[in-house]
Design a protein around this motif. Structure first.
Motif, short mmCIF file in Angstrom:
data_model
loop_
_atom_site.label_atom_id
_atom_site.label_comp_id
_atom_site.label_asym_id
_atom_site.label_seq_id
_atom_site.Cartn_x
_atom_site.Cartn_y
_atom_site.Cartn_z
N ALA A 117 0.79 -1.36 -0.06
CA ALA A 117 0.12 0.08 0.02
C ALA A 117 0.79 1.42 0.09
O ALA A 117 0.29 2.49 -0.53
N HIS A 118 2.23 1.27 0.50
CA HIS A 118 3.07 2.38 0.40
C HIS A 118 3.62 2.69 -0.81
O HIS A 118 4.56 3.31 -0.84
N LEU A 119 3.59 1.65 -1.68
CA LEU A 119 4.34 1.70 -3.02
C LEU A 119 3.52 2.96 -3.90
O LEU A 119 2.55 2.86 -4.02
N PRO A 120 4.50 3.37 -4.74
CA PRO A 120 3.92 4.23 -5.83
C PRO A 120 3.11 3.52 -6.80
O PRO A 120 3.35 2.28 -6.85
N PRO A 121 2.03 4.14 -7.40
CA PRO A 121 1.21 3.33 -8.25
C PRO A 121 2.05 2.67 -9.47
O PRO A 121 1.48 1.44 -10.04
N THR A 122 3.18 3.14 -9.89
CA THR A 122 3.74 2.65 -10.90
C THR A 122 4.62 1.29 -10.40
O THR A 122 4.74 0.38 -11.42
N LEU A 123 4.62 1.08 -9.12
CA LEU A 123 5.51 -0.26 -8.83
C LEU A 123 4.59 -1.31 -8.27
O LEU A 123 5.03 -2.55 -8.44
#
Length: 681
Positions: free
Chosen positions: A456-462
């Motif tokens: 959930a803490h990852l940027p949308p691209t990852l």
């Protein structure tokens, strides 16, 4: 007429409260098998240690499997009531500690404590039914236990999701406490078991050795290649220790008076093949049930409650095919098609599970789960049934527990193997997906491996790459399991389809779905198989058979009534019908037929046999004994009496009218009062 077995059992009304308490005990153990699965992703997110997720299940399975034979024999030897209460207390202590666990090692250790108690709950609850209820009525009450087991298979994943989402995952364990306390109070107040002690030579050493061998294998499977390298001294030491312990187990079992797993069973080809297939079924079933909720919750973002709903097609498929296949086999006597088809469909289901990914639709997931469940169900009932059919009577109990024992070991091994494959594949897939990518502060490849909440803490691209890594790591597990199922499919073709004994019927749900092995004596298994006589249709069929064998064309109800008048003396048919729950219409037709043929005469309301009726009843009684012997087939040898003689006497007395049915104002009940008038009024 023998009265054996009629007296020691309490009346039906007096057993309802203790049976209810036993059902609560069974509910605790059965629910714990499935309620934890949907909570596991949340548990590992809270406590960390995703790579150790499998051990939350494995610790319980190993402990309950190892403890099962001890609970069974200690119950025979020292009394089941106190042991059953002890099992509840141990299970509740384990549940409370699991709810209080602060890290994964604590939870794993407390789950082992819970498993020790759970093994006793499963074994003793079913054994106590045999102490409380006569053989003829046993099927009715054991059917209730099967219904509880089937219901918990469905409700467990749902309740696990609801507790996890609405309260806290710790309530998955805390919910056992109030239920267990109620069961304890009810058992203390209402359970009064007749003294039926049996002395046993308990195979403590054999039990310890086989549990140690299983533990070595599971440790080898789960730690090799992850915590320790395959060539490390620890892994080599575990392999050597496992081999030494296995050799010691074989040596001990050859000399044991009552071995926990008699080696002679492996000389029976059907048992040996069924043991391997049972291992594979446990391997696939419990391995999948452990990791499918993680796939649904982490990869598809489904809530814990809805992940339980998504698991229902698998459970329904398993229950449906299990029930239908068992009934078909019992009625037709043909069974080989089911293990062959079941292992084949299970292999197809595993391949379908492998093809799921983060983009799979709900329909595709549900259909895949259904196919997988259908495959498991097709083979589970039949494996227990054909093992019972293949062994002599004295090995019936240990053969049944042996077949389910290998399913339990397979489950422990499968969950451990799945865990190892998942951990290895996830590490590789995450490293590949995030190679050279900038991660937010506090998030690393290692943290994502141990706690999926980091996604959930990852940027949308990852996120898509990480979700795909999780999806491929979980579904690759099923690809590795598919060849094992294919091997079982090939072995199933080598099973020899022997003719089924008349007494072999579909095993109950506890023998089919329980995670820990069934532990019953040969007598208890034979009584369970013959308890079909306690059903309305079963009784009708046996009276039809008795009447035909005796050479008469009477209604089944007429034979039923003649045998009861013969046993109890002058009897009021209407009162008897009311006490036993037989249709008044059937009894009225029987009375008319008996009177028309001058087999009994009325003296007021009671009926009494004429001389001709006594002759008919005597022939029916002999035919009854022959029919029961035929049902038991080559298990029963009057020249070499076993405890089956007691079972025959009990069932014979029940078919002629148990003491509980004795008329309130009837005759002396010895069955030999001479008729006062051979002519009817």
């Amino acid at each position: 007429m023998s009265d054996a077995g009629a007296g020691p059992y309490p009346r039906t009304g007096s057993v309802l409260v203790p049976i209810g308490a036993l059902l609560l005990g069974m509910l605790l153990a059965a629910l714990d098998q499935t309620i934890v699965s949907t909570a596991l992703p949340t548990i590992v997110s809270d406590l960390g240690g995703l790579e150790h997720l499998s051990w939350v299940v494995t610790a319980y399975l190993l402990a309950s499997t190892a403890a099962t034979p001890l609970w069974g024999k200690l119950g025979d030897q020292y009394g089941r009531k106190k042991l059953f209460q002890a099992a509840i207390v141990i299970f509740l202590i384990g549940s409370a500690l699991c709810g209080l666990a602060q890290d994964m090692p604590q939870l794993i250790a407390y789950r082992a404590v819970q498993g020790l108690g759970g093994g006793g709950l499963m074994v003793l609850s079913m054994a106590i039914v045999g102490d409380l209820v006569s053989p003829r009525e046993r099927g009715r009450y054991q059917g209730l236990f099967g219904a509880v087991f089937g219901a918990t298979s469905v409700l467990g994943p749902l309740l696990g999701g609801v507790f996890t989402q609405q309260l806290n995952w710790r309530w998955v364990f805390y919910i056992n406490l109030p239920v267990g306390v109620v069961a304890l109070v009810a058992i203390a107040a209402a359970l009064h078991i007749p003294a039926r002690g049996r002395r046993h030579t308990i195979d403590y050493l054999g039990t310890f050795l086989i549990a140690s061998v299983a533990t070595c294998l599971v440790l080898l499977a789960s730690l090799g290649g992850t915590t320790w390298a395959w060539g490390s001294p620890q892994v080599i030491g575990l392999a050597v220790l496992g081999a030494v312990l296995a050799a010691a187990f074989v040596a001990v079992e050859r000399r044991a008076r009552e071995p926990v797993l008699p080696l002679k069973l492996f000389r029976v080809r059907t048992f040996a093949l069924s043991a391997v297939i049972s291992f594979v079924v446990g391997f696939a079933m419990f391995g999948a049930m452990t990791y499918l909720p993680t796939f649904l919750q982490v990869v598809h973002g489904i809530t814990p409650t809805m992940s339980g709903v998504h698991m229902l097609p698998m459970v329904f498929g398993l229950l449906l095919s299990s029930t239908v296949s068992g009934q078909i086999v019992s009625r037709t006597g043909r069974w080989k098609v089911f293990p062959v088809a079941g292992t084949g469909v299970t292999a197809i289901g595993l391949l379908m599970l492998h093809r799921l990914d983060e983009h799979s639709s709900t329909v595709a997931i549900s259909l895949t789960f259904l196919v997988f469940g259908l495959g498991l169900g097709l083979v589970m009932q039949v494996l227990v049934l054909i093992v019972q059919n293949a062994v002599p009577y004295e090995d019936l109990g240990v053969a049944t527990s042996g077949a389910t024992f290998f399913r339990s070991i397979g489950a422990s091994f499968g969950v451990a193997i799945f865990g190892t494959v998942f951990a290895n594949r996830l590490a590789t897939a995450l490293a590949s997906a995030l190679h050279g990518k900038a991660l937010p502060p506090g998030v690393s490849v290692h943290s994502l491996q141990t706690d999926p909440r980091g996604i959930a803490h990852l940027p949308p691209t990852l996120r898509p790459g990480v979700l795909h890594a999780y999806a491929s790591a979980i579904t690759d597990v099923f690809l590795y399991a598919a060849p094992v199922a294919v091997a079982a499919f090939i072995l199933a073709w080598f099973l020899r389809e022997d003719r089924l004994r008349g007494s072999v019927t579909a095993p109950d749900t506890t023998e089919t779905l329980a995670s820990n092995p069934v532990e019953r004596t040969s007598y208890e298994e034979a009584a369970r198989a013959l308890s079909v006589l306690g059903t309305r249709e079963g009784r009708r069929q046996i009276y039809l058979q008795i009447t035909e064998r005796a050479g008469y064309d009477l209604y089944p109800a007429s034979s039923w009534l003649l045998l009861r008048i013969y046993r109890h003396g002058p009897t009021d048919p209407a009162e008897m019908a009311e006490r036993v729950g037989v249709s008044l219409r059937a009894v009225t037709a029987a009375v008319r037929q008996i009177e028309e043929r001058r087999l009994a005469a009325r003296y007021g309301l009671p009926m009494e046999l004429t001389a001709g009726g006594r002759e008919v009843a005597e022939r029916l009684s002999r035919a009854r004994e022959e029919s029961l012997a035929e049902l038991l087939g080559d298990w029963w040898d009057p020249a070499h009496p076993t405890d089956l003689g007691q079972l025959m006497a009990e069932l014979g007395a029940e078919l002629c009218g148990s003491d509980a049915e004795r008329p309130r104002n009837g005759g002396p009940g010895n069955g030999h009062t001479p008729p006062r008038n051979p002519e009817p009024v």
